[in-house]
Design an enzyme around this catalytic site. Structure first.
Site, short mmCIF file in Angstrom:
data_model
loop_
_atom_site.label_atom_id
_atom_site.label_comp_id
_atom_site.label_asym_id
_atom_site.label_seq_id
_atom_site.Cartn_x
_atom_site.Cartn_y
_atom_site.Cartn_z
N HIS A 108 -10.47 56.62 70.36
CA HIS A 108 -9.37 56.18 69.52
C HIS A 108 -9.75 56.36 68.06
O HIS A 108 -10.79 55.86 67.62
CB HIS A 108 -9.03 54.72 69.79
CG HIS A 108 -8.38 54.50 71.12
ND1 HIS A 108 -8.06 53.25 71.61
CD2 HIS A 108 -8.00 55.37 72.08
CE1 HIS A 108 -7.50 53.37 72.80
NE2 HIS A 108 -7.47 54.65 73.11
N ASP B 272 -4.75 61.04 74.09
CA ASP B 272 -4.78 61.53 72.70
C ASP B 272 -3.44 61.39 72.01
O ASP B 272 -3.09 62.19 71.13
CB ASP B 272 -5.23 63.00 72.65
CG ASP B 272 -6.51 63.24 73.42
OD1 ASP B 272 -7.49 62.54 73.17
OD2 ASP B 272 -6.52 64.14 74.29
#
Length: 437
Positions: free
Chosen positions: A41, A13
């Site tokens: 993503h 992340d």
């Protein structure tokens, strides 16, 4: 060939997708080489936000060839949903995406297995699985007997192969405690029909990507390798057993993509200006107080794939230095600097205290890392918004002092700074020129 890798240096992340999207036009190829739909993503382009799981972030650029290589495990149903969503927004995925015939498939039984096994978790603590079937798929990949690959979808023996494995999985999952409804959902005839529907749509995309990538490399084309998750989740080098099932650090690039090490020239290590983690596992610099909650809200720290709130904490220089060295990082990308613009005082973990001793390494055993107490260095915050910064000169001196301290502690220069989710909110420093960015 010029090969550049984008590697996450924390627990995932880190906003790698934003950087891959931004850098993609400078490359001929974007190569996704490990992980599966457990990774998410997020790419923001103007008013549009794209959330990608399987498909490389370079897909938003029509003149870039995107490939998914053998190191990735693919859930065809999820990927087709992702493709349909992109096609509906005018992005021609079939034109510039190829998928390795050697890539393994995440089958419906893998997700049942994932959830069933996770119910009996380590110490009653989830290892952080997204229940997407990734771990069980990699387990079958190594075990070989029950593995299904992309090429199996287009081979004449497909139906027999799928039916045989489905029947075997029903027996195994029944012994693990799967429900009758779950067992019926993976009945051989249903799995054969599902595989046929996948093959009908995916066949044009299935290719020998290893040969394609090697040919492109020998033709001196530029390649951008896109990693998923973060190096602290690496199966061999991460915070085991609270890790993923693939090599998510820089050591996994060559094996997953099928390229020799000599073609990797630069490695961009991506990290947030603070730390986050999803799921269970040790997290020395975690903040379980109002400061951690403030970071979570300011950074919108909720998982792209699961929506779970992320655990938040101060920047851990011990961990990032470890993963940067492990991955051969040449420059850092320091993301989410805008989030820290709301604090009078910041802290950076510069060492751990383990059983009364100061250490500067990441212990291999999760219980040892859990006992580690962070040793902090306090740094004055700048408490001034940086969202509109478009060059290093726009940064407050105290913000740049924070950046310089991170460089010193990690031992690697910062080449990229991010002050927001949009493409325009990305600053390339003088150090980025070394990478040709």
């Amino acid at each position: 060939m010029s090969g550049t890798c984008v590697i996450g240096l924390q627990w995932g992340d880190e906003a790698k997708g934003k950087l891959v999207d931004l850098l993609a036009p400078r490359f001929d190829w974007v190569v996704r080489y490990q992980g599966g739909a457990n990774a998410g993503h997020t790419v923001v382009a103007g008013d549009e936000t794209y959330k990608l799981h399987h498909i490389p972030s370079g897909i938003l650029h029509s003149d870039v060839q995107n490939v998914i290589t053998p190191g990735v495990v693919i859930n065809p149903t999820t990927m087709l949903q992702e493709i349909d969503g992109l096609q509906a927004r005018g992005i021609d995925v079939f034109e510039n995406l190829k998928v390795s015939e050697r890539a393994h498939l995440v089958m419906p039984w893998h997700m049942i297995e994932d959830a069933t096994i996770n119910a009996t978790a380590v110490r009653g603590e989830s290892i952080g699985t997204t229940n997407r079937g990734i771990g069980p798929c990699y387990r079958d990949k190594v075990g070989r007997t029950h593995a299904i690959r992309m090429i199996d979808l287009i081979e004449g023996s497909r139906d027999e192969r799928i039916a045989t494995v489905a029947g075997q999985k029903q027996v195994l999952l029944k012994n693990l405690g799967a429900s009758e409804e779950e067992l019926d959902s993976i009945a051989p005839e249903k799995m054969v029909a599902l595989a046929a529907s996948w093959a009908e749509r995916l066949a044009p995309m299935i290719a020998d990507t290893t040969d394609m990538v090697l040919d492109a490399a020998e033709a001196n084309q530029k390649m951008l390798f896109e990693g998923a998750q973060g190096a602290l989740l690496d199966i061999d080098h991460g915070t085991y057993p609270f890790v993923t099932s693939s090599n998510s650090s820089g050591v996994g690039v060559c094996a997953g993509a099928g390229v020799p090490p000599k073609w990797i020239n630069q490695v961009l290590g991506v990290c947030k200006a603070y730390s986050t983690r999803v799921g269970g596992g040790p997290f020395p610099s975690e903040l379980e107080d109002e400061t951690g909650e403030k970071i979570r809200k300011l950074g919108n720290e909720f998982g792209t794939t699961t929506g779970r709130p992320r655990r938040c904490g101060w920047f851990d220089a011990v961990a990032v230095r470890y993963t940067a060295r492990l991955s051969g990082v040449t420059r850092l990308a320091l993301m989410m600097m805008d989030v820290l613009a709301h604090f009078d005082e910041l802290k950076v973990c510069v060492a751990y205290e383990l059983d009364g001793k100061e250490i500067h390494r990441v212990p291999a055993h999760a219980e040892q890392l859990r006992r580690c107490k962070p040793i902090y260095e306090t740094i004055q915050g700048w408490n001034t918004p940086v969202d509109d910064a478009r060059s290093v000169d726009d940064f407050p001196p105290l913000a740049m002092a924070y950046v310089k301290r991170i460089e010193e502690l990690v031992g690697i220069p910062v080449g990229v700074l991010s002050v927001g989710p949009d493409r325009a909110q990305t600053i390339f420093t003088e150090e980025s020129k070394v990478m040709g960015l």
